[in-house]
Design a protein around this motif. Structure first.
Motif, PDB file in Angstrom:
ATOM      1  N   PHE A  86      -1.682  -4.671  11.598  1.00 10.80           N
ATOM      2  CA  PHE A  86      -1.029  -5.597  10.756  1.00 10.80           C
ATOM      3  C   PHE A  86      -1.778  -6.868  11.096  1.00 10.80           C
ATOM      4  CE2 PHE A  86       2.426  -8.235   9.125  1.00 10.80           C
ATOM      5  CZ  PHE A  86       2.045  -8.374   7.857  1.00 10.80           C
ATOM      6  N   ALA A  87      -2.731  -7.516  10.410  1.00  7.58           N
ATOM      7  CA  ALA A  87      -3.451  -8.685  10.737  1.00  7.58           C
ATOM      8  C   ALA A  87      -2.694  -9.907  11.082  1.00  7.58           C
ATOM      9  CB  ALA A  87      -4.364  -8.986   9.677  1.00  7.58           C
ATOM     10  N   GLU A  88      -1.635 -10.058  10.570  1.00 11.07           N
ATOM     11  CA  GLU A  88      -0.620 -11.109  10.837  1.00 11.07           C
ATOM     12  C   GLU A  88       0.167 -11.046  12.310  1.00 11.07           C
ATOM     13  OE1 GLU A  88       0.044 -13.609   8.683  1.00 11.07           O
ATOM     14  OE2 GLU A  88      -1.289 -12.571   7.148  1.00 11.07           O
ATOM     15  N   PHE A  89      -0.090  -9.853  12.796  1.00 16.51           N
ATOM     16  CA  PHE A  89       0.292  -9.758  14.263  1.00 16.51           C
ATOM     17  C   PHE A  89      -0.444  -8.878  14.969  1.00 16.51           C
ATOM     18  CE2 PHE A  89       4.276 -10.505  11.694  1.00 16.51           C
ATOM     19  CZ  PHE A  89       5.001 -11.477  12.435  1.00 16.51           C
ATOM     20  N   PRO A  90      -1.733  -9.799  15.232  1.00 13.28           N
ATOM     21  CA  PRO A  90      -2.914  -8.642  16.130  1.00 13.28           C
ATOM     22  C   PRO A  90      -1.994  -8.453  17.537  1.00 13.28           C
ATOM     23  CG  PRO A  90      -3.213 -10.937  15.708  1.00 13.28           C
ATOM     24  CD  PRO A  90      -1.981 -11.098  14.942  1.00 13.28           C
ATOM     25  N   GLY A  91      -2.471  -7.115  17.966  1.00 14.74           N
ATOM     26  CA  GLY A  91      -1.848  -6.695  19.182  1.00 14.74           C
ATOM     27  C   GLY A  91      -0.582  -6.093  19.150  1.00 14.74           C
ATOM     28  N   ARG A  92      -0.009  -5.892  17.942  1.00  5.23           N
ATOM     29  CA  ARG A  92       1.236  -5.295  18.061  1.00  5.23           C
ATOM     30  C   ARG A  92       0.923  -3.718  17.285  1.00  5.23           C
ATOM     31  NH1 ARG A  92       6.409  -8.676  16.483  1.00  5.23           N
ATOM     32  NH2 ARG A  92       6.456 -10.181  18.045  1.00  5.23           N
ATOM     33  N   ASP A  93       1.422  -2.970  17.740  1.00  2.32           N
ATOM     34  CA  ASP A  93       1.350  -1.610  17.048  1.00  2.32           C
ATOM     35  C   ASP A  93       1.954  -1.196  15.898  1.00  2.32           C
ATOM     36  OD1 ASP A  93      -0.206  -0.009  18.750  1.00  2.32           O
ATOM     37  OD2 ASP A  93       1.472   0.898  19.793  1.00  2.32           O
ATOM     38  N   ALA A  94       1.515  -0.908  14.724  1.00  2.00           N
ATOM     39  CA  ALA A  94       2.041  -0.951  13.371  1.00  2.00           C
ATOM     40  C   ALA A  94       1.496   0.306  12.682  1.00  2.00           C
ATOM     41  CB  ALA A  94       1.529  -2.427  12.570  1.00  2.00           C
ATOM     42  N   PHE A  95       2.542   0.651  11.645  1.00  2.00           N
ATOM     43  CA  PHE A  95       2.450   1.436  10.596  1.00  2.00           C
ATOM     44  C   PHE A  95       2.280   0.693   9.461  1.00  2.00           C
ATOM     45  CE2 PHE A  95       2.926   4.713  13.889  1.00  2.00           C
ATOM     46  CZ  PHE A  95       2.301   5.676  13.593  1.00  2.00           C
ATOM     47  N   ARG A  96       1.471   1.296   8.468  1.00  2.00           N
ATOM     48  CA  ARG A  96       1.383   0.739   7.012  1.00  2.00           C
ATOM     49  C   ARG A  96       2.102   1.774   6.180  1.00  2.00           C
ATOM     50  NH1 ARG A  96      -4.020  -0.757   3.297  1.00  2.00           N
ATOM     51  NH2 ARG A  96      -2.787  -1.606   1.547  1.00  2.00           N
ATOM     52  N   LEU A  97       3.130   1.054   5.256  1.00  2.00           N
ATOM     53  CA  LEU A  97       3.825   1.912   4.425  1.00  2.00           C
ATOM     54  C   LEU A  97       2.986   2.063   3.217  1.00  2.00           C
ATOM     55  CD1 LEU A  97       6.301   3.223   2.770  1.00  2.00           C
ATOM     56  CD2 LEU A  97       7.283   1.049   2.687  1.00  2.00           C
ATOM     57  N   LEU A 105       5.963  -2.566  14.264  1.00  5.36           N
ATOM     58  CA  LEU A 105       6.210  -3.126  12.885  1.00  5.36           C
ATOM     59  C   LEU A 105       5.888  -1.947  11.842  1.00  5.36           C
ATOM     60  CD1 LEU A 105       4.249  -6.297  13.353  1.00  5.36           C
ATOM     61  CD2 LEU A 105       6.629  -6.251  13.135  1.00  5.36           C
ATOM     62  N   LEU A 106       6.344  -2.077  10.678  1.00  5.02           N
ATOM     63  CA  LEU A 106       6.026  -1.394   9.640  1.00  5.02           C
ATOM     64  C   LEU A 106       5.702  -2.411   8.562  1.00  5.02           C
ATOM     65  CD1 LEU A 106       6.000   1.350   7.794  1.00  5.02           C
ATOM     66  CD2 LEU A 106       8.194   0.951   7.216  1.00  5.02           C
ATOM     67  N   TRP A 107       4.508  -2.278   7.952  1.00  3.88           N
ATOM     68  CA  TRP A 107       4.137  -3.286   6.804  1.00  3.88           C
ATOM     69  C   TRP A 107       3.587  -2.574   5.609  1.00  3.88           C
ATOM     70  CZ3 TRP A 107      -0.809  -4.235   4.977  1.00  3.88           C
ATOM     71  CH2 TRP A 107      -1.788  -3.510   5.730  1.00  3.88           C
TER      72      TRP A 107
END
Length: 152
Positions: free
Chosen positions: A65-76, A110-112
């Motif tokens: 997620f571009a808003e929180f670089p460096g954090r593992d994230a999944f996209r819904l 994060l899930l975004w």
């Protein structure tokens, strides 16, 4: 059936595509419902079933997620509920099941998502923080971005 008795099941992408197409892309060709990331490593697809009827679906893809670089994230993506069943809790059920799965089986924080403006209220009710400006996705309409903290 009583909603709390229904289960959220992890399914192959082929199971979620028909409802995804019916609700989110009805005026577009069916193949637009086949997302390029459907078979990526880490991609996961969920459905709420009432007997054999698919009531609601959602997919998650490992995508930063571009808003929180460096954090593992999944996209819904591709979240959809049978039109005549909307507002009855099936969407909440599938999203809760996805969140629970991601919290238990991944390291994602994060899930975004990019959500249609018409359903932003649903995502806010589910605990998503909506950020940024409204933007248009061609053929799909106005969207805003939101995220949900899976882990602190």
């Amino acid at each position: 059936q009583i909603l709390h008795m229904l289960k959220v099941v992890k399914v192959p992408p082929e199971i979620v595509r028909p409802l995804r197409h019916k609700v989110l892309r009805p005026s577009l060709p069916f193949d637009t419902s086949c997302l390029s990331s459907d078979h990526d490593d880490g991609a996961c697809h969920f459905a709420v079933l009432d007997d054999e009827t698919i009531m609601s679906v959602a997919s998650a893809y490992y995508e930063l997620f571009a808003e929180f670089p460096g954090r593992d994230a999944f996209r819904l993506r591709g979240m959809a509920t049978e039109p005549e069943q909307q507002g009855k809790g099936f969407g909440s059920k599938v999203l809760d099941g996805m969140v629970s799965y991601l919290q238990r089986h991944t390291k994602a924080q994060l899930l975004w998502c990019n959500a249609r403006v018409s359903v932003i209220g649903f995502y806010e009710k589910m605990g998503f923080e909506i950020i940024g400006k409204e933007f248009d996705i061609p053929n799909l309409g106005s969207h805003k971005t939101g995220y949900f903290k899976l882990k602190e």
